[in-house]
Motif scaffolding. Sequence first.
Motif, mmCIF file in Angstrom:
data_model
loop_
_atom_site.group_PDB
_atom_site.id
_atom_site.type_symbol
_atom_site.label_atom_id
_atom_site.label_comp_id
_atom_site.label_asym_id
_atom_site.label_seq_id
_atom_site.Cartn_x
_atom_site.Cartn_y
_atom_site.Cartn_z
ATOM 1 N N VAL A 178 0.851 -1.194 0.000
ATOM 2 C CA VAL A 178 0.000 0.000 0.000
ATOM 3 C C VAL A 178 0.887 1.244 0.000
ATOM 4 N N ALA A 179 1.836 1.281 0.920
ATOM 5 C CA ALA A 179 2.748 2.425 1.002
ATOM 6 C C ALA A 179 3.560 2.565 -0.290
ATOM 7 N N ASN A 180 3.993 1.444 -0.825
ATOM 8 C CA ASN A 180 4.783 1.479 -2.062
ATOM 9 C C ASN A 180 3.983 2.032 -3.234
ATOM 10 N N LEU A 181 2.693 1.696 -3.298
ATOM 11 C CA LEU A 181 1.876 2.194 -4.405
ATOM 12 C C LEU A 181 1.648 3.703 -4.276
ATOM 13 N N PHE A 182 1.393 4.178 -3.071
ATOM 14 C CA PHE A 182 1.272 5.628 -2.877
ATOM 15 C C PHE A 182 2.576 6.322 -3.274
ATOM 16 N N TYR A 183 3.699 5.754 -2.873
ATOM 17 C CA TYR A 183 5.001 6.332 -3.224
ATOM 18 C C TYR A 183 5.201 6.320 -4.743
ATOM 19 N N PHE A 184 4.794 5.247 -5.373
ATOM 20 C CA PHE A 184 4.900 5.109 -6.824
ATOM 21 C C PHE A 184 4.101 6.210 -7.517
ATOM 22 N N ILE A 185 2.893 6.459 -7.043
ATOM 23 C CA ILE A 185 2.039 7.500 -7.641
ATOM 24 C C ILE A 185 2.661 8.883 -7.439
ATOM 25 N N ILE A 186 3.234 9.106 -6.267
ATOM 26 C CA ILE A 186 3.869 10.396 -5.970
ATOM 27 C C ILE A 186 5.059 10.647 -6.887
ATOM 28 N N THR A 187 5.829 9.609 -7.162
ATOM 29 C CA THR A 187 7.117 9.796 -7.852
ATOM 30 C C THR A 187 7.059 9.621 -9.368
ATOM 31 N N GLN A 188 6.000 9.013 -9.883
ATOM 32 C CA GLN A 188 5.940 8.772 -11.317
ATOM 33 C C GLN A 188 5.389 9.980 -12.068
ATOM 34 N N PRO A 189 5.809 10.175 -13.316
ATOM 35 C CA PRO A 189 5.303 11.307 -14.104
ATOM 36 C C PRO A 189 3.832 11.129 -14.465
ATOM 37 N N ALA A 190 3.180 12.230 -14.766
ATOM 38 C CA ALA A 190 1.755 12.213 -15.108
ATOM 39 C C ALA A 190 1.473 11.336 -16.321
ATOM 40 N N SER A 191 2.465 11.172 -17.176
ATOM 41 C CA SER A 191 2.293 10.377 -18.396
ATOM 42 C C SER A 191 2.034 8.900 -18.110
ATOM 43 N N LYS A 192 2.244 8.465 -16.872
ATOM 44 C CA LYS A 192 2.023 7.064 -16.502
ATOM 45 C C LYS A 192 0.543 6.700 -16.415
ATOM 46 N N GLY A 193 -0.321 7.702 -16.461
ATOM 47 C CA GLY A 193 -1.757 7.427 -16.425
ATOM 48 C C GLY A 193 -2.262 6.987 -15.073
ATOM 49 N N LEU A 194 -1.743 7.623 -14.025
ATOM 50 C CA LEU A 194 -2.108 7.227 -12.665
ATOM 51 C C LEU A 194 -3.125 8.170 -12.018
ATOM 52 N N SER A 195 -3.862 8.891 -12.830
ATOM 53 C CA SER A 195 -4.930 9.725 -12.282
ATOM 54 C C SER A 195 -6.230 8.915 -12.252
ATOM 55 N N GLY A 196 -7.219 9.448 -11.502
ATOM 56 C CA GLY A 196 -8.478 8.723 -11.391
ATOM 57 C C GLY A 196 -8.357 7.551 -10.425
ATOM 58 N N PRO A 197 -9.287 6.606 -10.461
ATOM 59 C CA PRO A 197 -9.263 5.487 -9.516
ATOM 60 C C PRO A 197 -8.174 4.475 -9.838
ATOM 61 N N ILE A 198 -7.545 3.954 -8.787
ATOM 62 C CA ILE A 198 -6.533 2.900 -8.916
ATOM 63 C C ILE A 198 -6.785 1.872 -7.819
ATOM 64 N N ASN A 199 -6.935 0.630 -8.190
ATOM 65 C CA ASN A 199 -7.142 -0.427 -7.203
ATOM 66 C C ASN A 199 -5.831 -0.781 -6.513
ATOM 67 N N CYS A 200 -5.885 -0.827 -5.195
ATOM 68 C CA CYS A 200 -4.714 -1.197 -4.400
ATOM 69 C C CYS A 200 -5.010 -2.519 -3.704
ATOM 70 N N THR A 201 -4.900 -3.580 -4.473
ATOM 71 C CA THR A 201 -5.098 -4.939 -3.971
ATOM 72 C C THR A 201 -4.024 -5.821 -4.584
ATOM 73 N N ALA A 202 -3.658 -6.885 -3.907
ATOM 74 C CA ALA A 202 -2.676 -7.815 -4.462
ATOM 75 C C ALA A 202 -3.242 -8.464 -5.725
ATOM 76 N N PRO A 203 -2.375 -8.879 -6.646
ATOM 77 C CA PRO A 203 -2.846 -9.454 -7.915
ATOM 78 C C PRO A 203 -3.561 -10.800 -7.777
ATOM 79 N N TYR A 204 -3.441 -11.433 -6.590
ATOM 80 C CA TYR A 204 -4.030 -12.765 -6.419
ATOM 81 C C TYR A 204 -4.950 -12.803 -5.195
ATOM 82 N N PRO A 205 -6.179 -12.313 -5.346
ATOM 83 C CA PRO A 205 -7.141 -12.411 -4.236
ATOM 84 C C PRO A 205 -7.528 -13.863 -4.007
ATOM 85 N N VAL A 206 -8.066 -14.146 -2.825
ATOM 86 C CA VAL A 206 -8.453 -15.517 -2.477
ATOM 87 C C VAL A 206 -9.819 -15.511 -1.800
ATOM 88 N N ARG A 207 -10.434 -16.667 -1.738
ATOM 89 C CA ARG A 207 -11.666 -16.806 -0.957
ATOM 90 C C ARG A 207 -11.306 -16.700 0.528
#
Length: 330
Positions: free
Chosen positions: A220-249
């Motif tokens: 979670v912290a890493n994704l916020f940091y990623f959004i802060i540090t990446q250029p606008a061209s990365k397309g990180l505006s609007g909603p972004i899901n912060c969940t692991a790639p492999y959800p489970v039951r």
Amino acid sequence: PICSYLAYCMVTMAAIKNVVIGGGTGVVGRVLSAKLIANNYNVRIISRNPKSKADLSWETIKDSGLPKDTHAVVNLSGRDILEMTPKLIYSSKAYQKLLEDLISTRLEATKLLVKSLPDSTEKFISASAIGYYKSDLNRTYTENYTHVYDDFLTRLCGKWEEACNGPDPKKVQNTQVRIGGVLSKEGGALASMYWPHRLGLGGPLGTGRQWFSWVHVVDVANLFYFIITQPASKGLSGPINCTAPYPVRQAVFSSALSDSLSAPPTAGMFSVPGFVLNGLMGRDRAALLLEGRRVLPEKALAAGFKFEYPRVEDALENFFGKRPKEVVTD
């Protein structure tokens, strides 16, 4: 030598960017602050009772606005939705006040921050939650979803994101991070599940068939940091899901947790009926645990973000030192 040193100091100071974190005293805020500081960012926390002279109070923001040299604003504000006290169980008045506060504390803080953004601000990044998506046993959600007001959680998250509107999109990158179930040993669901599972008393919540779209607090912290540090061209505006790639039951997660904790053989024999959770937490909040949704971080992955803990096995091994058996993720 002195001139060289002064030049070095000037360059270093110019490189430092200022980040303000509203509600930064929580689990996610502490991990994010540490990461930012370690990477030469100046961090100021907004809270009701600032612990440092450099930090800010909400009253200060109301009176004077945000510091004029703020590069990015992160909004993690809001009353804890998993808060548990005896009064919330036996007092319907206290419970209704909690529901009102869960909405008002998020909306008021978000609107205040949006209104107070100085001209220097390049990014406004607000937490949201995957409660934005309607619970479903079969559907998979990405950010490409038309919102439906279905229950308390969808209303809460929908209004929270609406409150983020306001900054000029030509000047400010505006991002809403829809956070899943955060795993941390310092609080939240994992901390409350530790002892029942460690003692062999842990098991599925309700039917256990509901999806658990989880995420490690470090990611979670890493994704916020990623959004802060990446250029606008990365397309990180609007909603972004912060969940692991492999959800489970949920039942699968419970079993993996018992395995990682080397729980007694009784593990998994006991389930927690839905009516018990409804009675302890109230139906509106119990839905967090009893009614899941399968959410994938499509935009984050497309932008090149790498999860440190993509699988449940990775996260539980990091927390408890033992890797559970491979889990089923479909």
